[in-house]
Design a protein around this motif. Structure first.
Motif, mmCIF file in Angstrom:
data_model
loop_
_atom_site.group_PDB
_atom_site.id
_atom_site.type_symbol
_atom_site.label_atom_id
_atom_site.label_comp_id
_atom_site.label_asym_id
_atom_site.label_seq_id
_atom_site.Cartn_x
_atom_site.Cartn_y
_atom_site.Cartn_z
ATOM 1 N N ALA A 172 0.846 -1.203 0.000
ATOM 2 C CA ALA A 172 0.000 0.000 0.000
ATOM 3 C C ALA A 172 0.877 1.247 0.000
ATOM 4 O O ALA A 172 0.945 1.966 1.008
ATOM 5 C CB ALA A 172 -0.942 -0.015 1.202
ATOM 6 N N PRO A 173 1.554 1.537 -1.105
ATOM 7 C CA PRO A 173 2.510 2.654 -1.116
ATOM 8 C C PRO A 173 1.867 4.008 -0.846
ATOM 9 O O PRO A 173 2.477 4.858 -0.189
ATOM 10 C CB PRO A 173 3.121 2.585 -2.523
ATOM 11 N N GLU A 174 0.668 4.252 -1.331
ATOM 12 C CA GLU A 174 0.035 5.554 -1.107
ATOM 13 C C GLU A 174 -0.329 5.741 0.355
ATOM 14 O O GLU A 174 -0.126 6.821 0.931
ATOM 15 C CB GLU A 174 -1.202 5.697 -1.989
ATOM 16 N N ASP A 175 -0.864 4.699 0.984
ATOM 17 C CA ASP A 175 -1.192 4.781 2.407
ATOM 18 C C ASP A 175 0.074 4.945 3.246
ATOM 19 O O ASP A 175 0.087 5.683 4.236
ATOM 20 C CB ASP A 175 -1.945 3.527 2.852
ATOM 21 N N ALA A 176 1.136 4.239 2.847
ATOM 22 C CA ALA A 176 2.395 4.349 3.576
ATOM 23 C C ALA A 176 2.959 5.758 3.468
ATOM 24 O O ALA A 176 3.449 6.320 4.451
ATOM 25 C CB ALA A 176 3.394 3.334 3.033
ATOM 26 N N ALA A 177 2.876 6.339 2.269
ATOM 27 C CA ALA A 177 3.372 7.708 2.083
ATOM 28 C C ALA A 177 2.580 8.690 2.936
ATOM 29 O O ALA A 177 3.150 9.592 3.561
ATOM 30 C CB ALA A 177 3.286 8.091 0.614
ATOM 31 N N LYS A 178 1.285 8.512 2.981
ATOM 32 C CA LYS A 178 0.446 9.394 3.793
ATOM 33 C C LYS A 178 0.814 9.285 5.266
ATOM 34 O O LYS A 178 0.915 10.292 5.978
ATOM 35 C CB LYS A 178 -1.028 9.043 3.593
ATOM 36 N N ARG A 179 1.042 8.057 5.730
ATOM 37 C CA ARG A 179 1.396 7.861 7.137
ATOM 38 C C ARG A 179 2.747 8.478 7.447
ATOM 39 O O ARG A 179 2.940 9.101 8.502
ATOM 40 C CB ARG A 179 1.410 6.359 7.463
ATOM 41 N N LEU A 180 3.710 8.324 6.543
ATOM 42 C CA LEU A 180 5.028 8.909 6.759
ATOM 43 C C LEU A 180 4.936 10.421 6.893
ATOM 44 O O LEU A 180 5.557 11.010 7.786
ATOM 45 C CB LEU A 180 5.957 8.546 5.605
ATOM 46 N N ILE A 181 4.176 11.049 6.040
ATOM 47 C CA ILE A 181 4.054 12.502 6.098
ATOM 48 C C ILE A 181 3.366 12.933 7.391
ATOM 49 O O ILE A 181 3.719 13.961 7.989
ATOM 50 C CB ILE A 181 3.295 13.033 4.871
ATOM 51 N N GLU A 182 2.409 12.154 7.865
ATOM 52 C CA GLU A 182 1.782 12.460 9.159
ATOM 53 C C GLU A 182 2.830 12.451 10.274
ATOM 54 O O GLU A 182 2.821 13.328 11.146
ATOM 55 C CB GLU A 182 0.687 11.435 9.469
ATOM 56 N N ILE A 183 3.723 11.478 10.246
ATOM 57 C CA ILE A 183 4.768 11.382 11.273
ATOM 58 C C ILE A 183 5.734 12.555 11.174
ATOM 59 O O ILE A 183 6.072 13.200 12.173
ATOM 60 C CB ILE A 183 5.523 10.047 11.134
ATOM 61 N N VAL A 184 6.180 12.850 9.960
ATOM 62 C CA VAL A 184 7.189 13.879 9.763
ATOM 63 C C VAL A 184 6.676 15.271 10.101
ATOM 64 O O VAL A 184 7.400 16.101 10.666
ATOM 65 C CB VAL A 184 7.711 13.839 8.307
ATOM 66 N N THR A 185 5.435 15.561 9.769
ATOM 67 C CA THR A 185 4.906 16.907 9.974
ATOM 68 C C THR A 185 4.340 17.139 11.368
ATOM 69 O O THR A 185 4.020 18.278 11.714
ATOM 70 C CB THR A 185 3.810 17.223 8.933
ATOM 71 N N ALA A 186 4.231 16.098 12.178
ATOM 72 C CA ALA A 186 3.787 16.306 13.562
ATOM 73 C C ALA A 186 4.814 17.171 14.291
ATOM 74 O O ALA A 186 6.019 17.008 14.093
ATOM 75 C CB ALA A 186 3.616 14.969 14.269
ATOM 76 N N PRO A 187 4.368 18.088 15.150
ATOM 77 C CA PRO A 187 5.285 19.093 15.722
ATOM 78 C C PRO A 187 6.104 18.599 16.906
ATOM 79 O O PRO A 187 6.009 19.107 18.010
ATOM 80 C CB PRO A 187 4.326 20.207 16.148
ATOM 81 N N ARG A 188 6.961 17.585 16.661
ATOM 82 C CA ARG A 188 7.859 17.131 17.712
ATOM 83 C C ARG A 188 9.026 16.397 17.098
ATOM 84 O O ARG A 188 8.979 15.973 15.943
ATOM 85 C CB ARG A 188 7.145 16.250 18.747
ATOM 86 N N ALA A 189 10.088 16.227 17.872
ATOM 87 C CA ALA A 189 11.232 15.454 17.418
ATOM 88 C C ALA A 189 10.884 13.973 17.492
ATOM 89 O O ALA A 189 10.283 13.521 18.472
ATOM 90 C CB ALA A 189 12.449 15.754 18.288
#
Length: 312
Positions: free
Chosen positions: A241-258
């Motif tokens: 599920a590459p599209e779902d995986a990409a969406k999840r990765l961006i959610e992780i990266v853009t969350a406001p914390r280290a």
């Protein structure tokens, strides 16, 4: 002749606060101060050389430069903060022998009055960057202060870790997702725990394969942070599920914390391509087992990449 290896940090305070005597006071919100920008940097005075510099010192035998930078800053100033973006290096000679010093930015949240004079450093001053540069010897640490002020935005770290050594895929008889770390991998994971602790990480994510989880667990236990399993960020999950995986990765990266993400080799190109589509990092990041990449991103809902560095 091998170079003397050293490391240090440029401690800085932001426009969120000012200093009045020896106590912190909040900056006037109506004043013309860029909140979050560099207001002051810390310099230390070395009586042996009668000079002012950023805190720094030589690496111990086998010591990682990141650990040495934090240790030296703490020893010389009594202060510290999460490791920020790299500020480059300076090179010069000591008694005819070449010396290299690596520097990182380190933002502190408090006013920083923990300094105690000692034989090596007898005074600490907080100064505006332009005054700090004037006080430093020409051609030494001035460069790293200039580099800090070139882009003074505060950053947070997003760290991508490739799982540590886990033996041979061909020799493992069970399901590949259950393949554990080997003795070398367990040593790598233990060493990683100390390095990742320098970045102020508050969230830990991992592909749901055993070797990815075992790579990050020593750090998560040390930091007291629960590991969030991410099936989509495993090789099988991304492939399915590459599209779902990409969406999840961006959610992780853009969350406001280290944060830290532990994953697998075959997923790395897809992950970095996804990040590149958001202008965060180029697609050429490659990591050996147990290595990690640090994305230094601006804080806020629309992060921008300020610096990228990789460590074996």
């Amino acid at each position: 002749m091998p170079a003397i290896e050293a490391a240090g940090g440029v401690l800085w305070r932001s426009g969120d606060r000012d200093v009045e005597g020896d106590r912190d006071v909040e900056v006037d919100r109506d004043a013309e101060v860029d909140r979050g920008a560099v207001v002051e940097v810390a310099l230390v005075h070395r009586p042996r050389y009668d000079e002012w510099s950023a805190p720094k010192g030589k690496l111990h035998r086998g010591e990682h430069p990141l650990l040495a930078a934090v240790r030296e800053v703490g020893e010389e100033t009594g202060l510290g903060g999460p490791v920020g973006r790299p500020l480059g290096e300076i090179r010069y000679k000591v008694g005819g022998r070449p010396k290299r010093v690596l520097y990182w930015a380190m933002q502190i949240a408090s006013g920083g009055n923990g300094f105690v004079a000692n034989d090596e450093v007898d005074e600490l001053r907080w100064l505006p960057p332009e005054e700090a540069v004037e006080l430093m010897p020409a051609g030494h640490d001035q460069h790293v202060v200039h580099e800090l002020t070139r882009d003074p935005r505060a950053t947070r770290a997003v760290i991508v870790v490739r799982h540590a050594s886990a033996g041979s895929r061909k020799r493992w008889k069970g399901p590949d997702g259950e393949r554990p770390l080997d003795p070398k991998g367990r040593r790598q994971a233990k060493r990683l725990a100390g390095l990742l602790a320098l970045y102020g990480v508050t969230a830990v994510h991992s592909a749901d394969t055993r070797r990815c989880l075992e790579t990050i667990e020593p750090f998560a236990e040390r930091a007291g942070v629960a590991v969030v399993e991410e099936p989509l960020l495993s090789e099988d999950g991304y492939r399915a599920a590459p599209e779902d995986a990409a969406k999840r990765l961006i959610e992780i990266v853009t969350a406001p914390r280290a944060c830290v993400v532990s994953t697998q080799r075959k997923t790395m190109p897809a992950l970095t391509d996804t990040l590149a589509s958001f202008g965060l990092v180029g697609p050429d990041v490659t990591l050996t087992k147990g290595a990690f990449a640090v994305l230094h991103l601006t804080k806020g809902a629309d992060p921008q990449l300020v610096a990228l560095e990789t460590f074996d």
